[in-house]
Write a protein that holds these residues in place. Structure first.
Motif, PDB file in Angstrom:
ATOM      1  N   GLY A 121       0.779  -1.239   0.000  1.00 48.71           N
ATOM      2  CA  GLY A 121       0.000   0.000   0.000  1.00 48.71           C
ATOM      3  C   GLY A 121       0.806   1.282   0.000  1.00 48.71           C
ATOM      4  N   ALA A 188      -7.389   2.873  -2.767  1.00 48.61           N
ATOM      5  CA  ALA A 188      -7.219   1.428  -2.958  1.00 48.61           C
ATOM      6  C   ALA A 188      -8.511   0.798  -3.460  1.00 48.61           C
ATOM      7  CB  ALA A 188      -6.782   0.778  -1.648  1.00 48.61           C
ATOM      8  N   CYS A 202      -4.534  -4.530   2.140  1.00 43.02           N
ATOM      9  CA  CYS A 202      -3.329  -3.712   2.309  1.00 43.02           C
ATOM     10  C   CYS A 202      -2.787  -3.810   3.737  1.00 43.02           C
ATOM     11  CB  CYS A 202      -3.635  -2.246   2.010  1.00 43.02           C
ATOM     12  SG  CYS A 202      -4.259  -1.925   0.353  1.00 43.02           S
ATOM     13  N   ASN A 224      -7.528  -4.370   5.873  1.00 42.23           N
ATOM     14  CA  ASN A 224      -6.174  -3.995   6.293  1.00 42.23           C
ATOM     15  C   ASN A 224      -5.793  -4.858   7.490  1.00 42.23           C
ATOM     16  OD1 ASN A 224      -3.890  -2.440   7.554  1.00 42.23           O
ATOM     17  ND2 ASN A 224      -4.324  -1.097   5.827  1.00 42.23           N
TER      18      ASN A 224
END
Length: 286
Positions: A121, A188, A202, A224
Motif C-alpha cells: 500500500g 485502494a 493492504c 487492512n
C-alpha cells in the motif's frame, strides 16, 4: 504450548511487524504463530525494518520469528513475501521463487470464486513518492513515540490504570492524518473496483479494518491487516466463514503459550546471528 492442538487456517496475512525495532512485539507474534497451522501465509510488507535496522539491536525472539516462518515452509505452508517501504530493498528480488517461498510486490488470490488483490500500500503514500527522507524521519519519530508509550504504559500498569496508545491519540487529533487514512482506503478501493477485484488487502497504515466501500462504479471489500507494533493484529481467511481480523489481545490461547527463557529479551551479537543463520540452513529437518 504442550499438547494443545493448533488451529488450521486457510490463509493468514501479516504486515508491519517491523522486526529489528524496539516497538516490535515479536514474542507475542511467536505465541500466535505457535497456535496456528496455516496453509498459506502472506507477509505483506514491512516485516524486517531495514530503515531502522541496527546491529546493536536484534533480540533472539526476532530471529526466532524468522526461523519459525522458515520452519513453516518445511511443513508445506506456502509463504509469499510482498515487499513494503521499510523492506523495499527486497523489491529487486521480486519474482524469485524457491520451492514454496515467493517474493513479489503484489499478488492476486482466488478465494471461493472471488478475487483478492493483495499489496502493501505504500504506492499510495505521497510522502513515499516525493519525500522519502521525510517518511524515514517520521518512522524514527514513530519508533521513539512507541518507546515513550511503553514506559508510560508500564507506569500506568503499576498504578492499576488502563494502557493508552499515544500514537492513536496523535492520529485521532490530527485531521490531516485521519484524512490521509480515509484517502488511502478510498484510493485502494477505487482502483480495485476499476479492475474488477472483490477484495483489496493492504497494510502500511497500521489500521486493522474490514469494510465495504461503494462508489458509482461498484463496490469492494477493503481489508487492512493492521500491525504488530500497537494493534497486534492480522487477517485470517476461512472458506466457510470468510475474513476476520485476528487480535492478539482477544486470544487467551496464544497468550498462554510459554516461550523459552532464552527468547525473553536476550540480544544476539553479530557472531550469534551468523551462527544461527548457518545452522538453520545446514540443518535438515525430517
Amino acid at each position: 504450548m504442550g499438547k494443545k492442538k493448533k488451529r488450521d487456517v486457510e490463509l493468514v496475512i501479516l504486515s508491519d511487524i517491523h522486526l529489528g525495532t524496539y516497538g516490535c512485539h515479536a514474542q507475542e507474534l511467536l505465541r500466535y504463530l505457535k497456535t496456528i497451522r496455516p496453509k498459506r501465509l502472506i507477509l505483506n510488507g514491512d516485516i524486517i525494518d531495514m530503515w531502522q535496522f541496527s546491529k546493536r539491536y536484534w533480540p533472539k525472539s526476532h530471529m526466532q520469528v524468522i526461523k519459525h516462518i522458515m520452519g513453516l515452509l518445511a511443513k508445506n505452508t506456502k509463504v509469499i513475501y510482498l515487499t513494503g517501504n521499510h523492506d523495499e530493498m527486497l523489491r529487486k528480488f521480486a519474482g524469485l521463487r524457491l520451492g514454496s517461498f515467493h517474493i513479489g510486490n503484489k499478488v492476486v488470490l482466488k478465494l471461493a470464486g472471488k478475487r483478492a488483490w493483495v499489496f502493501h500500500g505504500d504506492v499510495f503514500d505521497v510522502t513515499m513518492q516525493h519525500s522519502k527522507w521525510l517518511a524515514k524521519l517520521g518512522a524514527i519519530g514513530y519508533d521513539t513515540l512507541i518507546l515513550i508509550n511503553t514506559f508510560v504504559n508500564w507506569c500506568l500498569n503499576r498504578v492499576g490504570r488502563e494502557k493508552i496508545s499515544l500514537s492513536k491519540r496523535v492520529k485521532d487529533s490530527v485531521k490531516s492524518a485521519v484524512k490521509f487514512i480515509n484517502k488511502f482506503e478510498e484510493t485502494a478501493a477505487e482502483i480495485a473496483i476499476d479492475n474488477g477485484y472483490d477484495y483489496v488487502v493492504c497494510g502500511h497504515i497500521h489500521q486493522p479494518e474490514i469494510r465495504k466501500i461503494q462508489t458509482e462504479k461498484g463496490e469492494v471489500i477493503y481489508l487492512n491487516s493492521g500491525d504488530w507494533i500497537e494493534n497486534l493484529s492480522c487477517l485470517e481467511y476461512d472458506p466457510r466463514t470468510g475474513w476476520r481480523i485476528y487480535r492478539y489481545a482477544e486470544d487467551k490461547v496464544a497468550q498462554s503459550v510459554k516461550l523459552p527463557k532464552r527468547f525473553r529479551g536476550d540480544r544476539l551479537d553479530n557472531d550469534e546471528i551468523f551462527r544461527d543463520l548457518v545452522n538453520e540452513f545446514l540443518t535438515v529437518k525430517k
